[in-house]
Design an enzyme around this catalytic site. Structure first.
Site, mmCIF file in Angstrom:
data_model
loop_
_atom_site.group_PDB
_atom_site.id
_atom_site.type_symbol
_atom_site.label_atom_id
_atom_site.label_comp_id
_atom_site.label_asym_id
_atom_site.label_seq_id
_atom_site.Cartn_x
_atom_site.Cartn_y
_atom_site.Cartn_z
ATOM 1 C CG HIS A 34 32.081 -6.192 18.771
ATOM 2 N ND1 HIS A 34 30.924 -5.858 18.123
ATOM 3 C CD2 HIS A 34 32.725 -5.027 18.984
ATOM 4 C CE1 HIS A 34 30.865 -4.561 17.953
ATOM 5 N NE2 HIS A 34 31.951 -4.013 18.467
ATOM 6 C CG ASP A 94 31.347 -0.520 20.812
ATOM 7 O OD1 ASP A 94 31.135 -1.372 19.935
ATOM 8 O OD2 ASP A 94 32.311 0.261 20.784
ATOM 9 C CG ASP A 111 34.248 -2.370 15.964
ATOM 10 O OD1 ASP A 111 35.359 -2.340 15.417
ATOM 11 O OD2 ASP A 111 34.065 -2.026 17.139
ATOM 12 C CG HIS A 124 29.595 0.688 16.068
ATOM 13 N ND1 HIS A 124 29.121 -0.520 15.645
ATOM 14 C CD2 HIS A 124 30.571 0.410 16.964
ATOM 15 C CE1 HIS A 124 29.786 -1.489 16.235
ATOM 16 N NE2 HIS A 124 30.673 -0.949 17.055
#
Length: 1009
Positions: free
Chosen positions: A583, A269, A379, A267
């Protein structure tokens, strides 16, 4: 074992690993020579770095001011006796023991510019080919600071606090790291295998019951293995240790053991505690590591989302990109999600949410030949009820997240189930019961996944994404070694290295009648993300509407006047907006650097959209002195037709006049339809609907009351609004002034500590609404500013706009699920009503609200209070979040329906534009049908010149629609979001498309030209 025996055993194992196994992994080392070049500012390409002048670097010295880059040139001779051995360069840039993705990282290059792999906190090695005589490498080292400033060893928790590293401009001048070591080392693979054996068995023993026979056999085997290994000669005795452990490793799992399908994951971001520019480098570092690991382990697959991140590789790291393309073609590197980024889903508007999939799937199809069948949002902070329909219309069959495991109050009852959206669309959904998207495949995670799996007895499998994440890192060879040993191991679930698509197909097949969750999936935490970073949210909202207008007028000019359609410009602008809906950007949970860049990006978007609109409109209306009005909304709220440019008569429109009368008891605004009383305190004590002859303000209450709450969340400041905030409140009930600005306007001003809050109330002539402009100059940290509108309406539920429709939530707290929704999200409007009468609040940039039933005493009926969250003001991760001047607009609509709220939402967010020209412009479309909204008019993504029209049913009921196109075309087809025919024939009657729409149904029409 008794407690003291257990403690001694764990201590013995721990000491054996630390003192005997770990040093033996690299039994021989020699230090390499290191020199350094410090990049003056932003990162530079390899060729520039290679040509720079390097200075000697003394190992153990500090390096790296925060957010800087330093290139290290690593050289050294390989001893002749080592050249046929397994060698690695092992680097320690000064890594911490926490937050693997939020600290120093490096990417290694050969002198010819080819990328080797990355150096990261838990991936510190670079392989050296057999036969190599001399090491010669360049390492681009990124001094990314730990912007969370946590206590040593603490991964998460309330130690998160203000950091000095939230922007490059305000960073401390001192280096952040100490370069500890850079060695050429011999790797003992047999010791590494023994380390993996011990690791898996030791972890398994810790999660098994103390009375378990299986645990006893493992403990005994580990003790014997320690006994047979010579601490002074582990390489020479490791074979005996492995032989002792072999029988317990070979004992198979039980027949009914749960199966975990493990896919490599990282993951990353797209921005968070680092800026976007660093995310680009993170992708290159993580994915280069993954590509090497895929070559070493043929059963391993790796799943990665976000077309934007792939696009960055194509643009900035063509070597990595070509290797990715090859691995995708081989089925090993798996694009997932089908979206441009892993976006927030609560706040993006209708078309923007659709475009996340349109842009993402288009990129994956055109560049990699893949259409992603799953949505991948592990997420994001809650999930809009509109998502199932949008996802299905974009080609997705499945949906994955795990974030709702973070719920503070209620536990989601399913792990594999069907999710039904607001329109009735359904999508098969999976929550990995491991409650993580960054598993290390340790025994604790595996045990948790098996214990928590809700569909046990019906289903047999779940997915487990493994690999370091948030800041990247991905799977490691140690994790793969665990997976290999846990493939069929007694006491453990079975671990199968696989990919998400095979998992979803098998999971769906074994659950032919899964449970169903209906409506939005509300996350019971992170409620502050609806409000934090007001400027970012305003930029998003305004950019969405600017793009709507730009596409509409550009398409109209292309069709009517043959003007060139700005395909490239619109695509680039959309990509900016879609990226910034990530997000941790749109929700306001990133460092200052990220949000200042986002705000600048929105500024460019608005300027470019304005330029596109101006060029298209000028091509349409020509040069002249005719007064015109351009209405880009689907609704006409004055004399101009929807989506048209019509003649504007300055004397037309509203009739009547507004009067303002000051008095000792307050100032009265009256336009014959509404009467508003503003008392000397600056509060609206009466808002009387003269048409309905009823008071709107709840008895004993006052509207437009500003309220300030203490707001100190326990853990995550920018993310959260804890329920405890409601226990402390200061009402602003004493205005500094109440001024009459105009015959239809009054301004109320307040001072709160170091801040000012002002509201301008305007009652337009002939209007049945009150406009409120709020101007705030905010300088209060950790305080939440609310604007309360208590209304005399007994509303059992509140309707809030979401993508392509609205969601209805109870205003009561009958259940814990209701009580947990104490802060909710709405797009442009929120409506409460009782039979025959309703009130709506429309906004131009606010997303957070709370709506609750209220009670004013025995002599009063129940009422409803709507409160908009105006300012949040957290200190972490951006200490200046929400400080300074802001302007927000609201519109209060007494006697309104939900349809009224939607019409006014368009008007507030995209008002009619006045201009002059030679001629009016009729709309491209004539649309009839109750509740039908034309969301988008544009030209097709494939640049064929076809016109694409997206519309939806907005009321939540069935309706018929007739769409007549006023331009030449040779046919019309019903398509999906990707503008490909669905197979559903378009019914054309007398030249008009006739549709029957279900509640909230989205329909896309493609007119061939």
């Amino acid at each position: 074992m008794r407690f003291d025996e257990k403690t001694r055993f764990e201590g013995r194992i721990s000491r054996f690993v630390e003192e005997t196994i770990t040093p033996a992994l690299y039994p021989e080392r020699i230090a390499l020579d290191v020199s350094v070049w410090r990049v003056p500012d932003e990162p530079v390409p390899f060729d520039e770095a290679r040509a720079a002048t390097y200075e000697p670097f003394v190992m153990g010295s500090p390096w790296g001011v925060a957010w800087s880059t330093e290139w290290f040139h690593v050289t050294g001779e390989v001893p002749a006796a080592w050249r046929e051995r397994d060698l690695e360069v092992v680097v320690d840039l000064g890594f911490h023991t926490w937050n693997e993705g939020g600290q120093a990282e490096g990417l290694a290059y050969r002198p010819d510019g080819s990328i080797v792999k990355a150096i990261e906190p838990y991936n510190r090695y670079l392989r050296v080919d057999r036969g190599t005589e001399r090491v010669d490498l360049y390492i681009e080292a990124a001094s990314n600071p730990d912007a969370a400033v946590r206590a040593e060893g603490e991964r998460w928790g309330n130690t998160w606090r203000q950091s000095p590293y939230t922007s490059k401009e305000h960073r401390p001048p001192t280096p952040v790291y100490v370069f500890r070591s850079c060695d050429l080392a011999v790797r003992d693979h047999e010791v590494a295998a023994f380390a993996a054996d011990v690791d898996v068995l030791w972890q398994l023993a810790l999660v098994l019951p103390e009375t378990s026979p299986r645990r006893a056999s493992i403990v005994a085997a580990l003790a014997r293995a320690i006994d047979v290994c010579d601490p002074d000669d582990l390489p020479g005795t490791v074979g005996a240790g492995r032989a002792v452990l072999a029988p317990v490793l070979a004992s198979p799992a039980g027949a009914s053991s749960h199966t975990l399908v493990a896919t490599g994951h990282a993951h990353i971001d797209s921005a968070w505690l680092w800026p976007v520019r660093e995310t680009i480098r993170k992708c290159a570092r993580t994915w280069s590591n993954v590509l090497e690991l895929l070559e070493e382990h043929e059963d391993l697959t790796f799943s990665a989302s976000s077309a934007q991140q792939y696009r960055w590789m194509k643009d900035h790291y063509p070597q990595v990109w070509e290797r990715i393309r090859a691995a995708v073609a081989d089925g090993r590197f798996i694009p997932v999600g089908g979206m441009w980024v892993e976006s927030d889903t609560n706040m993006p508007g209708s078309e923007a949410m659709a475009r996340q999939f349109v842009a993402g799937q288009r990129f994956f199809r055109e560049e990699l030949g893949v259409t992603c069948p799953e949505v991948w949002l592990p997420d994001s902070f809650g999930y809009s009820g509109a998502l199932p329909q949008i996802a299905r219309a974009a080609g997705a069959r499945w949906f994955l997240t795990q974030k709702l495991s973070w719920n503070e109050t209620n536990v989601m009852p399913h792990h594999s189930f069907t999710w039904e959206g607001i329109d009735g669309s359904r999508i098969f959904t999976h929550f990995p019961p491991v409650d993580s998207y960054v598993s290390a495949l340790d025994a604790e995670d595996l045990d948790k996944a098996e214990r928590q799996y809700s569909e046990a007895g019906h289903g047999t499998r779940s997915l487990i994404p493994f690999g370091y994440g948030d800041g990247g890192g991905g799977p490691t060879r140690e994790m793969v070694a665990r997976a290999e040993r846990q493939a069929d191991l007694e006491g453990s679930p079975r671990v199968v290295l696989g990919n998400p698509r095979d998992f979803f197909a098998a999971a769906e097949a074994e659950l032919p009648d899964p449970s169903t969750w209906t409506g939005e999936m509300y996350l019971e935490t992170h409620r502050g993300t609806y409000t934090s970073q007001v400027r970012t949210k305003q930029g998003n909202r305004r950019s969405e509407h600017a793009l709507h207008a730009a596409e509409l007028w550009a398409a109209t000019a292309a069709v009517r006047e043959g003007a060139p359609y700005p395909y490239d410009d619109l695509e680039r602008i959309w990509h900016v907006v879609l990226l910034q809906q990530f997000h941790d950007i749109l929700p306001g949970s990133s460092i200052a650097w990220v949000h200042r860049e986002a705000e600048a990006g929105y500024g460019r978007v608005l300027a470019e959209c304005a330029e596109i609109v101006d060029g298209a409109v000028r091509a349409l209306v020509g040069e002249g002195d005719l007064a015109l009005a351009a209405n880009a909304t689907p609704f006409a709220l004055d004399s101009v037709a929807p989506m048209a440019i019509g003649a504007h008569d300055a004397g037309s429109g509203a009739t009547g006049a507004t009067s303002v009368v000051p008095g000792a008891d307050g100032t009265v605004l009256d336009n014959g339809l509404l009467r508003v009383v503003v008392d000397p305190r600056g509060l609206v004590t009466s808002l009387r609907d003269l048409v309905a002859d009823r008071e709107v303000v709840a008895a004993g209450a006052a509207a437009l009351l500003f309220q300030v709450h203490g707001d100190r969340p326990t853990m995550y400041e920018a993310w959260d609004i804890d329920a405890a905030y409601r226990r402390t409140v200061e009402d602003l009930r004493a205005a500094d002034s109440v001024e009459i600005l105009a015959p239809d306007a009054v301004r109320v001003s307040h001072t709160y500590r170091s801040s000012t809050v002002a509201a301008t109330l305007r009652l337009p002539a002939g209007a049945r609404h009150l406009d409120v402009t709020v101007d705030v100059d905010w300088h209060e940290a950790r305080r939440l500013l609310k604007l309360a509108v208590p209304v005399d309406v007994k509303a059992d539920a509140a309707a809030s706009e979401t993508q392509f429709g609205h969601v209805v939530r109870p205003t009561h707290t009958n259940t814990t699920w209701d009580e947990a929704r104490y802060e909710t999200v709405a797009h442009r409007w929120l409506h409460v009503g009782e039979e025959g009468y309703g009130v709506a609040v429309v906004n131009d940039s606010t997303y957070g609200y709370d709506v609750r039933r209220t009670w004013a005493g025995e002599r009063s009926a129940a009422a409803t209070t709507i409160r908009a969250s105006v300012i949040h003001g957290p200190k972490f991760p951006d200490p200046d979040c929400d400080m300074g001047e802001h302007t927000m607009r609201y519109r209060i609509l007494p006697g309104a329906t939900r349809a009224d709220a939607l019409r006014h939402a368009w008007d507030v967010n995209l008002p009619t534009t006045r201009l002059t020209g030679a001629r009016a412009v009729a709309p491209l479309l004539d649309v009839t049908g109750r509740g039908v909204v034309v969301q988008t008019v544009k030209l097709a993504e494939d640049r064929s010149g076809d016109v694409v029209v997206r519309l939806y049913e907005s009321d939540g009921g069935r309706t018929r629609a007739s769409i007549r196109a006023d331009f030449e075309h040779v046919g019309v087809a019903v398509t999906d979001l990707l503008e490909e025919p669905t197979g559903e024939a378009a019914t054309v009657v007398d030249g008009a498309v006739e549709l029957e729409l279900r509640p909230f149904q989205i329909v896309t029409l493609r007119y061939a030209r």
